[in-house]
Motif scaffolding. Structure first.
Motif, mmCIF file in Angstrom:
data_model
loop_
_atom_site.group_PDB
_atom_site.id
_atom_site.type_symbol
_atom_site.label_atom_id
_atom_site.label_comp_id
_atom_site.label_asym_id
_atom_site.label_seq_id
_atom_site.Cartn_x
_atom_site.Cartn_y
_atom_site.Cartn_z
ATOM 1 N N ASP A 1 24.947 18.982 46.385
ATOM 2 C CA ASP A 1 23.484 19.065 46.235
ATOM 3 C C ASP A 1 22.797 19.230 47.590
ATOM 4 N N LEU B 1 29.361 15.474 44.447
ATOM 5 C CA LEU B 1 28.076 15.908 43.905
ATOM 6 C C LEU B 1 26.973 15.782 44.947
ATOM 7 N N SER C 1 28.186 21.843 40.532
ATOM 8 C CA SER C 1 27.296 20.707 40.302
ATOM 9 C C SER C 1 27.195 20.392 38.815
ATOM 10 N N ASN D 1 28.460 16.922 37.002
ATOM 11 C CA ASN D 1 27.519 16.133 36.196
ATOM 12 C C ASN D 1 28.051 15.888 34.788
ATOM 13 N N GLU D 2 28.973 16.729 34.341
ATOM 14 C CA GLU D 2 29.601 16.545 33.025
ATOM 15 C C GLU D 2 30.828 15.633 33.107
#
Length: 363
Positions: A141, A137, A168, A172-173
């Motif tokens: 980013d 991640l 991304s 994030n999940e």
């Protein structure tokens, strides 16, 4: 050469397993975290009984098996993606491998300290996967920030940003990149990033020798997790592998049979890794040598020839090909030719598992 990185929490059996499958490796297996700092690397021959059979048929002077490089990467801990336990250094080592072998402790032993104080495969897997995901991640980013500037004037950059944003969101999940459906074009865009959660993964459930044949409740937990993320599970016993190293070759089969299994963890790991990566083996065999070559599934005859030498691919004319089983049944290449089992294959031929091939080419 296939490169597989062995990862996991400290004290789950990584270095013991590595030492066993790479019998002459010098990795230290100590009962405390971070006994491995620099990655230990060992090259092992891929076990393949077909090589001896082909060598006997051809009267080969030597046998050269395919090889796999195992990399023993130091134990990761919670916070590795932020540098805990030298985590950033260890994570960079994982980026360089083709596949991940995630060793998960599935045995109880009061004499071997668990870094978290108890045996819990689900928790252990979550810790490692979280750190790999957080590292991906952060990398994605950073890439988005750089690419957005180019996206103002470049459609290619706009497309890349779209793909990166999709990844991304998935990370994030709590998903891995492996679990995200990507087109060929999207997959190509991220190929150079070496994302950790995009690498094929095999969970090596490390059990005691008593559970090697049947597994246990810990193994079942690992299987449940693996089924949800397109991963495979192989039951291994670092303890058994370490004992096998000390035994004469003639006694190994009897020892494994006494445990209710036919093969050790190395064969199981390599077979699972080959299947996961879509790899195939073909052979060349003659008086000088019998040799195994590793290719990707779907490779054409010229591409397979190119694995030996790029000149073979460039100057490819044809490949005299016979199936392994047909050659063994007939007993010799000449006998196989007499029965019409040796085929002359051209540039469009897709090489099959176990093909025995002789390439004709122009220099």
């Amino acid at each position: 050469m296939l490169r597989a990185g062995i990862v996991g929490l400290p004290n789950v059996g990584k270095s013991t397993l590595f030492n066993a499958v790479v019998a002459n490796a010098k990795a230290e297996a100590a009962n405390f975290p971070f006994c491995t700092i620099e990655p230990n690397v060992g090259v092992v021959a891929v076990p393949d009984e077909r090589l001896n059979v082909l060598s006997n048929i051809a009267g080969s002077a030597q046998i050269i098996p395919a090889r796999v490089e195992f990399v023993d990467i130091a134990g990761l801990v919670k916070g590795a993606s932020q540098g805990e336990g030298l985590g950033n250094q260890f994570l960079s080592h994982i980026r360089e491998v083709d596949a991940i072998v995630h060793v998960v402790r599935c045995f109880e032993n009061d004499d071997i300290i668990h870094v978290a104080g108890s045996v819990d495969p689900a928790r252990d897997i979550e810790i490692i996967n979280l750190e790999l995901g957080l590292s991906d991640l952060a990398q994605i980013d950073r890439r988005i920030d750089r690419t957005r500037k180019q996206a103002r004037t470049s459609k290619d950059a706009q497309f890349e940003v779209t793909v990166l944003e999709k990844l991304s969101a998935a990370l994030n999940e709590g998903k891995s990149v492996r679990q995200v459906s990507l087109t060929e074009e999207e997959a190509e865009i991220i190929k150079g990033l070496g994302l950790l959660t995009n690498k094929p993964i095999i969970y090596a459930a490390n059990v005691s020798e008593d559970d090697l044949a049947t597994g246990n409740d810990f193994v079942e937990k690992v299987r449940q997790i693996a089924s949800g993320e397109n991963a495979q599970v192989v039951i291994v016993s670092a303890q058994v592998e370490a004992e096998l190293v000390e035994l004469p070759e003639a006694d190994k089969a009897d020892f494994l049979e006494s445990l209710g299994v036919k093969e050790g963890g190395l064969k199981s790991l390599i077979r699972a890794t080959y299947a996961l990566l879509g790899l195939r083996t073909y052979f060349t065999s003659g008086p000088k040598e019998t040799r195994a070559w590793t290719i990707n599934a779907g490779m054409s005859a010229p591409q397979a020839a190119g694995v030996i030498h790029s000149d073979f691919e460039r100057g490819f004319i044809r490949a005299e090909t016979v199936a392994y089983d047909d050659l063994v049944t007939t007993g010799s290449m000449n006998a196989a030719k007499e029965k019409g089992l040796v085929r002359s294959e051209g540039k469009e031929y897709i090489v099959k598992e176990g093909d025995v091939m002789l390439f004709r080419f122009n220099v």
